[in-house]
Design an enzyme around this catalytic site. Sequence first.
Site, PDB file in Angstrom:
ATOM      1  N   GLU A  88       0.830  -1.197   0.000  1.00 40.88           N
ATOM      2  CA  GLU A  88       0.000   0.000   0.000  1.00 40.88           C
ATOM      3  C   GLU A  88       0.870   1.254   0.000  1.00 40.88           C
ATOM      4  O   GLU A  88       1.903   1.304   0.675  1.00 40.88           O
ATOM      5  CB  GLU A  88      -0.927   0.000   1.217  1.00 40.88           C
ATOM      6  CG  GLU A  88      -1.891  -1.183   1.234  1.00 40.88           C
ATOM      7  CD  GLU A  88      -2.895  -1.114   2.374  1.00 40.88           C
ATOM      8  OE1 GLU A  88      -2.783  -0.206   3.211  1.00 40.88           O
ATOM      9  OE2 GLU A  88      -3.795  -1.968   2.423  1.00 40.88           O
ATOM     10  N   CYS A 106       3.805   8.528   0.307  1.00 39.60           N
ATOM     11  CA  CYS A 106       4.228   7.650   1.396  1.00 39.60           C
ATOM     12  C   CYS A 106       4.417   6.250   0.820  1.00 39.60           C
ATOM     13  O   CYS A 106       3.463   5.640   0.344  1.00 39.60           O
ATOM     14  CB  CYS A 106       3.176   7.640   2.505  1.00 39.60           C
ATOM     15  SG  CYS A 106       3.563   6.558   3.894  1.00 39.60           S
ATOM     16  N   CYS A 113       5.641  -6.266   8.518  1.00 38.24           N
ATOM     17  CA  CYS A 113       6.708  -5.689   9.334  1.00 38.24           C
ATOM     18  C   CYS A 113       6.996  -6.629  10.509  1.00 38.24           C
ATOM     19  O   CYS A 113       6.085  -7.234  11.075  1.00 38.24           O
ATOM     20  CB  CYS A 113       6.300  -4.315   9.864  1.00 38.24           C
ATOM     21  SG  CYS A 113       7.588  -3.470  10.804  1.00 38.24           S
ATOM     22  N   CYS A 117       5.173  -3.360  16.715  1.00 45.59           N
ATOM     23  CA  CYS A 117       4.631  -2.228  17.483  1.00 45.59           C
ATOM     24  C   CYS A 117       3.124  -2.438  17.701  1.00 45.59           C
ATOM     25  O   CYS A 117       2.366  -2.664  16.746  1.00 45.59           O
ATOM     26  CB  CYS A 117       4.881  -0.921  16.755  1.00 45.59           C
ATOM     27  SG  CYS A 117       6.636  -0.551  16.506  1.00 45.59           S
ATOM     28  N   CYS A 120       0.372  -0.343  15.648  1.00 43.84           N
ATOM     29  CA  CYS A 120       0.495  -0.246  14.193  1.00 43.84           C
ATOM     30  C   CYS A 120      -0.224  -1.391  13.493  1.00 43.84           C
ATOM     31  O   CYS A 120      -0.045  -2.568  13.855  1.00 43.84           O
ATOM     32  CB  CYS A 120       1.974  -0.234  13.807  1.00 43.84           C
ATOM     33  SG  CYS A 120       2.268  -0.140  12.023  1.00 43.84           S
ATOM     34  N   GLY A 160       6.204  -1.554   6.683  1.00 44.87           N
ATOM     35  CA  GLY A 160       7.554  -2.052   6.892  1.00 44.87           C
ATOM     36  C   GLY A 160       8.468  -1.089   7.625  1.00 44.87           C
ATOM     37  O   GLY A 160       8.185   0.103   7.772  1.00 44.87           O
ATOM     38  N   GLU A 161       9.579  -1.618   8.100  1.00 46.21           N
ATOM     39  CA  GLU A 161      10.642  -0.839   8.737  1.00 46.21           C
ATOM     40  C   GLU A 161      11.758  -0.639   7.711  1.00 46.21           C
ATOM     41  O   GLU A 161      12.464  -1.595   7.353  1.00 46.21           O
ATOM     42  CB  GLU A 161      11.177  -1.581   9.971  1.00 46.21           C
ATOM     43  CG  GLU A 161      12.523  -1.122  10.487  1.00 46.21           C
ATOM     44  CD  GLU A 161      12.582   0.379  10.793  1.00 46.21           C
ATOM     45  OE1 GLU A 161      13.599   0.996  10.451  1.00 46.21           O
ATOM     46  OE2 GLU A 161      11.616   0.912  11.382  1.00 46.21           O
ATOM     47  N   SER A 192      11.927   7.028   7.715  1.00 51.95           N
ATOM     48  CA  SER A 192      11.456   6.911   9.099  1.00 51.95           C
ATOM     49  C   SER A 192      11.829   5.548   9.655  1.00 51.95           C
ATOM     50  O   SER A 192      11.755   4.531   8.961  1.00 51.95           O
ATOM     51  CB  SER A 192       9.933   7.096   9.149  1.00 51.95           C
ATOM     52  OG  SER A 192       9.455   6.937  10.465  1.00 51.95           O
ATOM     53  N   SER A 220      10.866   7.224  15.290  1.00 56.32           N
ATOM     54  CA  SER A 220       9.633   7.046  16.059  1.00 56.32           C
ATOM     55  C   SER A 220       9.984   6.761  17.515  1.00 56.32           C
ATOM     56  O   SER A 220      10.423   5.659  17.845  1.00 56.32           O
ATOM     57  CB  SER A 220       8.802   5.893  15.468  1.00 56.32           C
ATOM     58  OG  SER A 220       8.397   6.192  14.155  1.00 56.32           O
ATOM     59  N   ASN A 222       7.767   7.756  20.478  1.00 51.81           N
ATOM     60  CA  ASN A 222       6.446   7.265  20.916  1.00 51.81           C
ATOM     61  C   ASN A 222       6.311   6.971  22.401  1.00 51.81           C
ATOM     62  O   ASN A 222       5.264   6.493  22.844  1.00 51.81           O
ATOM     63  CB  ASN A 222       6.047   6.014  20.126  1.00 51.81           C
ATOM     64  CG  ASN A 222       5.986   6.270  18.640  1.00 51.81           C
ATOM     65  OD1 ASN A 222       5.649   7.360  18.205  1.00 51.81           O
ATOM     66  ND2 ASN A 222       6.348   5.275  17.849  1.00 51.81           N
ATOM     67  N   ASN A 307      -3.930   6.970  15.341  1.00 52.99           N
ATOM     68  CA  ASN A 307      -4.944   6.519  14.389  1.00 52.99           C
ATOM     69  C   ASN A 307      -5.227   5.041  14.665  1.00 52.99           C
ATOM     70  O   ASN A 307      -4.365   4.188  14.423  1.00 52.99           O
ATOM     71  CB  ASN A 307      -4.435   6.689  12.954  1.00 52.99           C
ATOM     72  CG  ASN A 307      -4.133   8.134  12.617  1.00 52.99           C
ATOM     73  OD1 ASN A 307      -5.013   8.992  12.681  1.00 52.99           O
ATOM     74  ND2 ASN A 307      -2.884   8.417  12.274  1.00 52.99           N
ATOM     75  N   CYS A 350      -1.278   7.464   9.255  1.00 49.82           N
ATOM     76  CA  CYS A 350      -0.078   6.912   9.866  1.00 49.82           C
ATOM     77  C   CYS A 350      -0.414   5.728  10.774  1.00 49.82           C
ATOM     78  O   CYS A 350      -1.270   5.822  11.649  1.00 49.82           O
ATOM     79  CB  CYS A 350       0.616   8.009  10.676  1.00 49.82           C
ATOM     80  SG  CYS A 350       2.080   7.469  11.559  1.00 49.82           S
TER      81      CYS A 350
END
Length: 377
Positions: A88, A106, A113, A117, A120, A160-161, A192, A220, A222, A307, A350
């Site tokens: 995506e 993006c 991933c 997290c 996510c 993904g990372e 990121s 990130s 957080n 989100n 996000c």
Amino acid sequence: MTSPAFVRTAGEAGVAADMAKKAYRRVFREGMREVGLGRGRVVCSQVAPIVQEESEETSEGVIRKFVQRLEGTGQSTNDRAIPFHDIESVLIPMVGRQGLKSHTLCVSSQVGCAMGCGFCETAQMGLLRSLTPAEIVGQWWAATHERQAKIKNIVFMGMGEPLDNVEAVIRAIEILTDHNGPSVPMSNIMVSTVGKADGLRRLCAQMAEPGWHKLGIAVSINAPNDEIRSQIMPINRATPMAELREAICEIPHVGTHRKICFGYVLIPGVNDAEEHAAELADYLRPFTRDGSPDGSHKGMLNLIPYNPRRDSPWPAPEEEAVERFLGWVRERGVYAKRRRTKGRDTMAACGQLGTEAIRKRRFVGVRLTDSPAGSGG
């Protein structure tokens, strides 16, 4: 591949350098899928097809999330067959100070991933495989030539990372910034990361190379402390916050050409109290005006209202809570902004990207392949 690499490869096949360079430009600048190289030779660009698209109206334009399907990478589950891998990407409309419209793209760097997290959506899929450089660049090609979007910025903030696939990401950036190709300025690209220290050090080494010093880095965070961060971000158990900060300080020209962006997803009841704001401000002190040797801000806090993912244990924060937290960190000397929420209704915001069919699997057998999705990879 980059244009110099393509010209060299074409030259080995007897193609003149000028002809090869023109063909490369036509693929990227004109969106040609096939370009002749003379004597019956053809260069083909293979880009994964867009199979789904969702849109959402905002004050700055229409956000579009599009899904590309990678062929030959299917997997099966105990209860259903999923003969595909979907990635995506999100086109985010932007209106500049002079009213000019453009888009931030993006992009994803992996299918799923492995970072785990808790907040996510992508993490709920697990990692299926990493994308090739061609598949990463193919997202730009599809957005530019199939959706006719004018791309100004590219952020590696999709599925993904990125630093878990750092070599492919570096190769993709080389192509995206190629002056004969997409020609996206390095200063308009941001990578990121959740804070994968080894990947960050590899990227730092690359940023010491000519032309790379303006690459943007977002980390990130957080959480205000190790206890909370380890609960919502398992990577923190391997790289605690103090070690992560040391790695960030090793970034070449840190804060000189671009401020380091620190992402902070504000989750109700988890990391949104005033004491958390105080701890966070202390952690970011070396990157603030008061903590830096030359008295300038080296970093910026990007406050991101949570989100909710599918089946989320937490709701989105109230607007008052977001503004309150923003005020607390600013009072403590942190240069901070809040991210405007875009795409939440279509799971395009996000932390919301992810293939639901894959997410629901009980078991995934991964079969790795290298299926190109862009010109020459």
